[in-house]
Scaffold this active site. Structure first.
Site, PDB file in Angstrom:
ATOM      1  N   SER A 122      10.983 -18.319   3.851  1.00  0.00           N
ATOM      2  CA  SER A 122      12.163 -17.438   3.765  1.00  0.00           C
ATOM      3  C   SER A 122      13.010 -17.429   5.032  1.00  0.00           C
ATOM      4  O   SER A 122      14.169 -17.011   4.994  1.00  0.00           O
ATOM      5  CB  SER A 122      11.725 -16.004   3.456  1.00  0.00           C
ATOM      6  OG  SER A 122      11.034 -15.953   2.232  1.00  0.00           O
ATOM      7  N   VAL A 149       2.334   2.817  -2.542  1.00  0.00           N
ATOM      8  CA  VAL A 149       3.425   2.982  -3.510  1.00  0.00           C
ATOM      9  C   VAL A 149       2.966   3.700  -4.770  1.00  0.00           C
ATOM     10  O   VAL A 149       3.751   3.897  -5.699  1.00  0.00           O
ATOM     11  CB  VAL A 149       4.050   1.619  -3.874  1.00  0.00           C
ATOM     12  CG1 VAL A 149       4.712   1.002  -2.670  1.00  0.00           C
ATOM     13  CG2 VAL A 149       2.999   0.677  -4.471  1.00  0.00           C
ATOM     14  N   PRO A 161       0.823  -1.212   0.000  1.00  0.00           N
ATOM     15  CA  PRO A 161       0.000   0.000   0.000  1.00  0.00           C
ATOM     16  C   PRO A 161       0.856   1.261   0.000  1.00  0.00           C
ATOM     17  O   PRO A 161       1.955   1.285   0.568  1.00  0.00           O
ATOM     18  CB  PRO A 161      -0.799  -0.115   1.299  1.00  0.00           C
ATOM     19  CG  PRO A 161      -0.755  -1.549   1.664  1.00  0.00           C
ATOM     20  CD  PRO A 161       0.553  -2.060   1.169  1.00  0.00           C
ATOM     21  N   LYS A 175      13.145  -6.827   0.684  1.00  0.00           N
ATOM     22  CA  LYS A 175      13.954  -7.276   1.821  1.00  0.00           C
ATOM     23  C   LYS A 175      15.253  -6.492   1.921  1.00  0.00           C
ATOM     24  O   LYS A 175      15.699  -6.117   3.020  1.00  0.00           O
ATOM     25  CB  LYS A 175      14.232  -8.769   1.687  1.00  0.00           C
ATOM     26  CG  LYS A 175      12.975  -9.633   1.843  1.00  0.00           C
ATOM     27  CD  LYS A 175      13.258 -11.092   1.577  1.00  0.00           C
ATOM     28  CE  LYS A 175      11.982 -11.933   1.759  1.00  0.00           C
ATOM     29  NZ  LYS A 175      12.174 -13.362   1.464  1.00  0.00           N
ATOM     30  N   LYS A 205      -0.098   2.984  -6.762  1.00  0.00           N
ATOM     31  CA  LYS A 205      -0.739   2.177  -7.806  1.00  0.00           C
ATOM     32  C   LYS A 205      -1.959   2.905  -8.386  1.00  0.00           C
ATOM     33  O   LYS A 205      -2.127   2.978  -9.603  1.00  0.00           O
ATOM     34  CB  LYS A 205      -1.151   0.817  -7.229  1.00  0.00           C
ATOM     35  CG  LYS A 205       0.013  -0.016  -6.705  1.00  0.00           C
ATOM     36  CD  LYS A 205      -0.425  -1.389  -6.278  1.00  0.00           C
ATOM     37  CE  LYS A 205      -1.349  -1.372  -5.080  1.00  0.00           C
ATOM     38  NZ  LYS A 205      -0.686  -0.873  -3.862  1.00  0.00           N
TER      39      LYS A 205
END
Length: 801
Positions: free
Chosen positions: A707, A388, A386, A750, A390
């Protein structure tokens, strides 16, 4: 001026025909005329023997020829021109066979022409022309009629046939036949009967000339019979056409009469003329809407139903609403695309900083659209955390294309009818959101953003994600069928843009129809530049400040980003900048003069105590703690893994709301440590004497994914060896029982999280090395990236002096 018979069949009264016929019968022989006669050329008529007709004479030579005849014997030769267009015919332009006529009357017209009434007296042939000036003179020879000694049965039958056909033709033309037929019945000579009927037939000049030139009476009668048959067929067809036209006219008059009656009845019932006017307005609107043929057919059917209903009935209201929807949809209206690639690039760069891949994709679409206007609209899906940009990027795309933009929020939508609409049988039925948007936009090629497509739900009312399959399939949406309209609507020109925070919750078939463009979080440098270029001017204006009244250095903006916001997007950053601007606006309202400069010292007074402080950054990590990296819908985050061995009998405890995948990674890490204890320099039977407790804070946040496998194993080894892990190292990767490090997702996010914490080293799987292309170069300068294909590659980095 022309010489002809007024381009029509001569109108002869029965008395004139009868008098002409009786005159010849009484005389018994043809009248005598000179061997040399003036010649009168005519254009589009053939004069027959016994024929009485008026002629209009206008050409100079023809006028002189008539005068010469009147001054002489009153006889002259009439021949037909071979070509009607010839204005001054020579002897070669005339047929040799014609008719000798006698001038009965002559009248001079006001315009200088002569009107003469002539009667044919004998068929004749031009032997030679004796003079061409001042008018045509020729030696003529009368063609004697062959005598028919005895009328045979066949000839008598043919004569009866031509009389009957003549009567039929005259009746079809609406002419009274009794007196004319009485004249025809008195003629018993085949040749004379043929000439008399041929004189009144509508024939082409070549056909009439061939009859005139035929000397045999029986053969001439046969030619006339053929022409009568042809004329009879034409007259029948003409009569049928006139009958059909008359029936059509009668029906139109009947319909008009019935409509007037219906209007009067409705007026008496109190319905007035409003319903009629409304139906006419609807019909006009439907005609202007440019409906496709199949849709037009359905609209016409429903309009007919509406006119037969009571205007106040509930069903009439449903049909009326349906026709209004059909008339207001943009069936053919298209907005013109701005196909200037450089201008579109300028607009995209003006509205958004960075996002090069997205901008390149839009410019590629515009280029294809410019080269191939028939190309279908792409189905793009912007996936990312959220904040960024769009949704705002969708508006920029519409602005660069010069199209209209509309956003449809799909978050929490559970009813399939929201997409496909309700059937008209339901009370309060309406089209779906897609058709509603098309009507609102008024054009067939807007930019429609389907926001939060990953948050669609489903229940007993249907599955909206399945309904979107047809909308977002370029091969199907050209015939999208809404339940309310029940007719196909073309969505192929629409540019659909979907947004999602994560792709895992989107059904596979729906995701397959979209072109996914990942929009990761922003780096520190990107956030600083965006705040300087977009956020600060916008918030200053919204809070009543001028752009030059607020001064915030880049170092202060970086401090706001690091200490007051921890996010992949920009929403919280804009809120904090807005909070600063509001406090400055208060100072201005209280009378403090600007400009207002925000420094690192005054920042804490404006925003309060920093919310995020890196406590672990400057202190050594204790044994059993490793720093991992995780991906969330809101961007990358740091994930500390804590492992504590305790005296016990090999029990493994996992806390921190770990998911099944993460629990399995912990089991795999424990199994690898036991199997390779000697190589890892740890006690081989540690599990016989100790319990292992693995905890991943924060405990209230659910966590899952593969991960953390590498981080779990390094933290376990650190705890068993009693040796701290490198405090400047963070890591990510999936671990196997053989120690292999497998690739994971979200590498850019990351690495962003590691840089935000100020770490110097990051270890990623070897197979994720290709993902470094998406990481900005200035970001890679702030952290050293190490790749590992096996856990043995990570241990030297984790345990260093």
């Amino acid at each position: 001026m022309t010489d002809d018979s007024m381009n029509s069949t001569p109108i002869i009264t029965e008395e004139e025909v009868l008098s002409g016929a009786l005159e010849h019968d009484a005389e018994g022989t043809l009248p005598e005329f000179p061997a040399e006669l003036p010649v009168l050329p005519v254009r589009d008529i053939v004069v027959f023997n016994y024929m009485i007709l008026p002629l209009f004479v206008g050409r100079e030579k023809s006028v002189q020829a008539v005068d010469a005849a009147l001054n002489g014997s009153r006889y002259m030769m009439i021949t037909t021109q071979k070509d009607e267009a010839t204005e001054d015919p020579s002897p070669e332009d005339l047929h040799n066979t014609g008719t000798v006529v006698m001038i009965m009357r002559m009248l001079k017209m006001p315009d200088g022409r002569l009107k003469v009434l002539v009667q044919g007296v004998s068929r004749a042939k031009v032997e030679r022309f004796t003079s061409t000036e001042p008018y045509l003179m020729a030696e003529v020879n009368a063609l004697e009629e062959l005598e028919v000694e005895e009328v045979s049965v066949e000839t008598e039958a043919m004569m009866r046939a031509v009389r009957e056909q003549s009567e039929e033709i005259l009746s079809l033309r609406g002419v009274a036949t009794s007196e004319i037929m009485s004249v025809l019945n008195t003629v018993h000579d085949p040749g004379r009967l043929a000439d008399l009927i041929a004189a009144n037939l509508r024939m082409k000049v070549p056909d009439a000339q061939s009859i005139l030139e035929c000397n045999d009476p029986i053969e001439r009668l046969q030619l006339v019979n053929k022409q009568l048959q042809k004329e009879s067929e034409v007259a029948n067809v003409q009569a049928r056409i006139q009958s059909m036209a008359r029936e059509g006219m009668d029906k139109a008059q009947r319909d008009y009469y019935l409509r007037e009656q219906l209007k009067a009845i409705r007026s008496e019932l109190g319905e007035g003329e409003g319903a009629e006017e409304e139906a006419e307005e609807l019909a006009e609107a439907l005609n202007k809407a440019g409906l496709p043929n199949d849709v037009k057919k359905e609209a016409t059917k429903q309009l007919r139903r509406l006119t037969s209903m009571h205007p106040e009935s509930s069903e009439a209201s449903v049909v009326r609403s349906y026709l209004e929807w059909l008339s207001e949809l943009p069936w053919k209206k298209l907005s013109r695309d701005r196909l200037d690639i450089l201008k579109a690039q300028e607009i995209l760069n003006e509205d958004h900083y960075g996002l090069e891949k997205v901008k390149d994709r839009i410019l590629e679409y515009l280029s294809v659209r410019k080269l191939n206007p028939k190309s279908k609209g792409p189905i793009l899906c912007f996936a990312g955390p959220p904040g960024v940009g769009k949704t705002s990027l969708g508006r920029s795309i519409a602005r660069s294309l010069g199209r209209k933009f509309q956003r449809i929020s799909l978050g929490g939508m559970r009813d399939e009818a929201e997409i496909r609409g309700h059937r008209r049988t339901y009370v309060g039925a309406m089209p779906g959101r897609i058709i509603q948007t098309m009507k609102l936009m008024g054009t067939r090629n807007p930019v429609i953003m389907l926001d939060e497509i990953d948050k669609l739900g489903s229940d007993f009312r249907g599955d909206p994600s399945s309904a979107l399959l047809e909308v977002l399939d370029p091969e199907q949406n050209s015939n999208f069928s809404d339940h309310y309209l029940n007719v196909p609507f073309d969505l192929s020109k629409v540019m659909f843009i979907c947004t999602a925070n994560q792709l895992d919750t989107i059904p596979g078939p729906l995701l397959d129809r979209m072109e996914v463009i990942q929009i990761p979080g922003y780096t520190m440098q990107e956030k600083t530049r965006i705040a300087r270029r977009y956020l600060l001017p916008r918030q200053a204006e919204e809070n009543g400040l001028k752009k030059d009244e607020v001064s915030i250095a880049d170092s202060v903006l970086s401090k706001i980003i690091q200490e007051y916001t921890r996010e992949a997007g920009l929403r919280n950053l804009e809120r904090e900048i807005g909070s600063v601007c509001r406090k400055l606006a208060r100072q201005k309202a209280e009378g403090t003069a600007g400009p207002y400069k925000v420094t690192a010292k005054t920042l804490q007074k404006l925003l309060g105590i920093p919310r995020f402080i890196d406590e672990e950054k400057d202190a050594d990590l204790i044994p059993g703690v490793a720093q991992g990296l995780a991906w969330t819908p809101y961007g990358g985050v740091m994930l500390n893994v804590e492992v504590t061995p305790m005296k016990g009998k090999g029990k493994l405890t996992l806390t921190g709301q770990l998911g099944d995948v993460m629990k399995e990674s912990a089991q795999a890490a424990l199994s690898y440590a036991r199997a390779n204890a000697e190589e890892l320099d740890i006690d081989a039977d540690f599990l016989d004497k100790h319990d292992i407790h693995i905890h991943v804070p924060a405990g209230a946040t659910p966590k899952d994914g593969p991960s953390a496998g590498v981080t779990l194993l390094i933290a376990l080894i650190s705890a068993l060896k009693g040796q701290s892990v490198n405090q400047e190292l963070c890591m990510t990767g999936e671990i196997t029982l053989r120690g292999r490090v497998l690739p994971v997702g979200g590498i850019k996010e990351k690495i962003l999280a590691g840089v935000a914490r100020g770490l110097q080293h990051v270890c990623i799987p070897k197979q994720n090395e290709k993902d470094l292309e998406d990481v900005p170069a200035d970001l890679l300068k702030k952290i050293e990236v190490h790749t590992a294909s096996h856990i043995k590659d990570i241990i030297p980095l984790a345990f260093t002096e």
